[in-house]
Design a protein around this motif. Structure first.
Motif, PDB file in Angstrom:
ATOM      1  N   ASP A   1       0.808  -1.220   0.000  1.00 20.05           N
ATOM      2  CA  ASP A   1       0.000   0.000   0.000  1.00 20.05           C
ATOM      3  C   ASP A   1       0.840   1.269   0.000  1.00 20.05           C
ATOM      4  O   ASP A   1       0.318   2.358  -0.230  1.00 20.05           O
TER       5      ASP A   1
ATOM      6  N   TYR B 264      -2.713   4.579  -4.573  1.00 23.09           N
ATOM      7  CA  TYR B 264      -4.158   4.456  -4.736  1.00 23.09           C
ATOM      8  C   TYR B 264      -4.472   4.147  -6.193  1.00 23.09           C
ATOM      9  O   TYR B 264      -3.647   4.345  -7.090  1.00 23.09           O
ATOM     10  N   CYS B 265      -5.688   3.653  -6.420  1.00 24.23           N
ATOM     11  CA  CYS B 265      -6.115   3.251  -7.761  1.00 24.23           C
ATOM     12  C   CYS B 265      -7.516   3.787  -8.032  1.00 24.23           C
ATOM     13  O   CYS B 265      -8.300   4.043  -7.096  1.00 24.23           O
ATOM     14  N   ARG B 266      -7.789   3.938  -9.301  1.00 23.47           N
ATOM     15  CA  ARG B 266      -9.139   4.314  -9.718  1.00 23.47           C
ATOM     16  C   ARG B 266      -9.514   3.444 -10.909  1.00 23.47           C
ATOM     17  O   ARG B 266      -8.826   3.420 -11.929  1.00 23.47           O
TER      18      ARG B 266
ATOM     19  N   PHE C 197     -12.585   5.361  -7.005  1.00 26.21           N
ATOM     20  CA  PHE C 197     -11.334   5.272  -6.263  1.00 26.21           C
ATOM     21  C   PHE C 197     -11.443   4.151  -5.220  1.00 26.21           C
ATOM     22  O   PHE C 197     -12.490   3.977  -4.590  1.00 26.21           O
ATOM     23  N   SER C 198     -10.343   3.435  -5.059  1.00 27.31           N
ATOM     24  CA  SER C 198     -10.338   2.354  -4.100  1.00 27.31           C
ATOM     25  C   SER C 198      -8.903   1.952  -3.788  1.00 27.31           C
ATOM     26  O   SER C 198      -7.958   2.438  -4.414  1.00 27.31           O
ATOM     27  N   GLU C 199      -8.760   1.085  -2.794  1.00 27.89           N
ATOM     28  CA  GLU C 199      -7.448   0.541  -2.480  1.00 27.89           C
ATOM     29  C   GLU C 199      -7.013  -0.413  -3.601  1.00 27.89           C
ATOM     30  O   GLU C 199      -7.823  -1.178  -4.123  1.00 27.89           O
ATOM     31  N   CYS C 200      -5.726  -0.376  -3.919  1.00 27.15           N
ATOM     32  CA  CYS C 200      -5.246  -1.164  -5.049  1.00 27.15           C
ATOM     33  C   CYS C 200      -5.276  -2.660  -4.796  1.00 27.15           C
ATOM     34  O   CYS C 200      -5.310  -3.455  -5.744  1.00 27.15           O
TER      35      CYS C 200
END
Length: 581
Positions: free
Chosen positions: A215, A220-222, A227-230
């Motif tokens: 992490d 971070y990811c989208r 958007f959310s945790e990768c």
């Protein structure tokens, strides 16, 4: 009465003559010559009937020039002329038909553009494998022995001793050093490297232990504007460069067979893969017609950055070990089909730190028409999924086949396989003394394949259809993701100073951040299609055209020939027999 007497005299005379003839013949049998006369008469009748039928055929046939051959009153030199012309026509016709047959058998398939464009929702979003160049977090000096220190000792021992036994090194550090020898710059490993004492190492467990905190590096990811945790999107994947993380690839249980190491060490399904209603996807059949928008593997409905994936990747200056991967740091990104096993060292996109990288994807897909499924794979130069079974993989792709061939060749040459190669549980894994061997096995395999195919081509007049030892022709349905890349500077520190935000750099000292955006460039694309260039219909049409051009021949001409020399011949024979009787 005159007439009656005369008739009686004649009858009496004939009777007397017959009786005298019988008396003179005595016991002589004259019937022995009768069969010979009958057989010769039958042959003559057949020849006469055949000649009559031949003349009728020549006078009525639709074949050009034949009518001149059957005219009895035509001079012999003219008939010889037409016979020569007919023979030359047959020769030219046969030559062109042989050429057409060769084309039909050897080049029956053509790859051309499909008639209609394909929307991007018909194919999965590319699988994305991301590998950090930081294989082991560099600890502050004095807290832990670095790879550079150990490798320096290793080089010294290489010159003086055959066994490497460093002092004051814990077993844990020694395992990590031995593992890093496989994923750092293996090109510098010499064939005469010293032996390293110790038990067998489970390289996957050690690599997992050395991994940087996920992490922190995948900030971070989208995905699809959410958007959310990768860790909800990415799964650990074992590659030749260590443990990487893959998005939207098939699970190991869907790619590998049950008896492989990769199958038994597969991770649990991700949240985005837990789709209870999903049906099996394959490249040949595609998505089910009744499938919903949310599928596995995932797909998008349109082009553009809002319908793609966005990543914020981070590394830290103080954690980079330049002795392992060299001066170029950052991340490697590979885009591949979901059913392909990623081979990061072959094709990748470099994501440097402090940059924003945009990757616009242009899919290139080749499909197949149903008409060429009946052809032999060597004729169409591709495999259907059920035609080529692999030892380690459930799914056939050209990339998977080549990886399996390399694993088999490495096992034969070195007696072991690299830790990342597909393998069964009982296959030995190469230790540090075999790095030089397996690192050069791929080059030797390519050279061997080159010389083998070259020799086969030299022995054949036509080089097409030569089967290599690996026998890894492309799959008849294949998908490749081509890319267009643009980038710009991404100066995170200056942006935070401008905003007056000092908390971030205090929480993440030495942070170097890059942003990555991957999306389809267009909502529709043109696929290529393998289809029949020269099928049986085209071959017959070509033959018919050649026959018609040279001789005026058609199917009815053949029926006409059969009719004259069967039915008409029998009719003529019956007529001749009646005439002779």
């Amino acid at each position: 009465m005159f007439v009656s007497a005369k008739n009686c005299a004649i009858d009496t005379t004939m009777s007397t003559c017959d009786s005298d003839l019988e008396s003179h013949n005595g016991g002589i049998d004259l019937t022995s010559k009768k069969p010979r006369q009958t057989a010769s008469a039958d042959v003559a009748s057949v020849c006469k009937g055949f000649l009559t039928t031949y003349r009728e055929y020549c006078s009525h046939t639709s074949l050009h020039g034949v009518q001149y051959l059957g005219e009895h009153q035509r001079p012999m030199r003219e008939r010889i002329f037409w016979l020569c012309a007919f023979v030359i026509s047959i020769y030219g016709c046969a030559t062109l038909i042989v050429s057409a047959y060769t084309k039909w058998t050897e080049t029956p398939v053509i790859v051309s553009f499909a008639e209609k464009s394909t929307p991007v929702w018909n194919i999965p979003f590319p699988a994305i494998t991301v590998c950090s160049e930081t294989k082991r977090v560099l600890k502050p000096k004095g807290k832990e022995t670095t790879f550079a220190d150990l490798y320096s000792q290793f080089n010294n021992e290489m010159r003086s001793s055959r066994v490497f036994k460093p002092q004051n090194i814990s077993a844990r550090e020694m395992e990590e050093f031995r593992t890093l020898l496989h994923v750092c710059n293996t090109q510098i490993i010499d064939q005469a490297m010293p032996l390293i004492a110790g038990d067998d190492v489970d390289y996957f467990d050690v690599l997992e232990r050395m991994l940087p905190q996920f992490d922190r590096y995948f900030f971070y990811c989208r995905w699809l504007s959410r958007f959310s945790e990768c860790d909800k999107f990415f799964r650990k994947t074992l590659t030749e460069e260590g443990i990487c993380f893959t998005f939207n690839g098939l699970r190991a249980t869907d790619i590998y067979r049950e008896d492989t190491y990769q199958y038994r060490h597969s991770a649990d399904a991700l949240e985005m893969e837990n789709i209870s209603s999903h049906t099996a996807w394959s490249l040949e059949t595609g998505y089910d017609l009744e499938s919903d928008v949310i599928t596995y593997p995932a797909r998008v409905l349109s082009a553009g950055a809002r319908s793609g994936i966005f990543l914020a990747l981070q590394s830290f200056k103080q954690e980079v070990d330049y002795a392992c991967r060299g001066p170029v740091q950052g991340f490697k990104v590979l885009l591949h089909a979901p059913d392909d096993v990623p081979q990061v060292s072959k094709q990748f996109v470099r994501i440097p730190m402090g940059k924003e990288v945009l990757i616009a994807v242009k899919p290139s897909m080749i499909t197949m028409s149903s008409g060429i499924a009946e052809y032999h794979p060597l004729r169409r130069q591709c495999f259907l999924s059920h035609e080529r079974s692999l030892r380690f993989f459930k799914v056939y792709t050209e990339s998977n086949c080549q990886l399996e061939c390399l694993a088999n060749f490495t096992l034969t040459k070195c007696g072991c396989v690299k830790f990342s190669m597909p393998r069964n549980m009982d296959m030995p894994v190469c230790g540090e003394d075999k790095i030089y061997c397996y690192d050069r096995a791929e080059r030797e395999l390519l050279v061997r394949e080159f010389h083998r195919v070259k020799a086969l081509n030299a022995a054949r007049e036509d080089p097409r259809g030569v089967e290599s030892a690996c026998n890894c022709m492309p799959a008849c349905t294949s998908l490749v993701y081509n890319t267009e890349i643009s980038q710009a500077n991404f100066d995170l520190e200056e942006m935070l100073l401008a905003e007056g935000d000092t908390d971030f750099m205090e929480e993440y000292p030495g942070s170097q951040m890059s942003r990555l955006s991957i999306y389809f460039k267009q909502s529709q694309f043109i696929t290529s299609k393998r289809s029949e260039l020269y099928g049986i219909t085209e071959f017959l049409a070509n033959c018919g055209g050649i026959f018609g051009l040279f001789m005026g021949f058609s199917i009815l001409s053949l029926v006409e020939m059969i009719y004259h020399f069967t039915l008409r011949f029998c009719t003529n024979m019956k007529h001749l027999v009646k005439v002779e009787e």
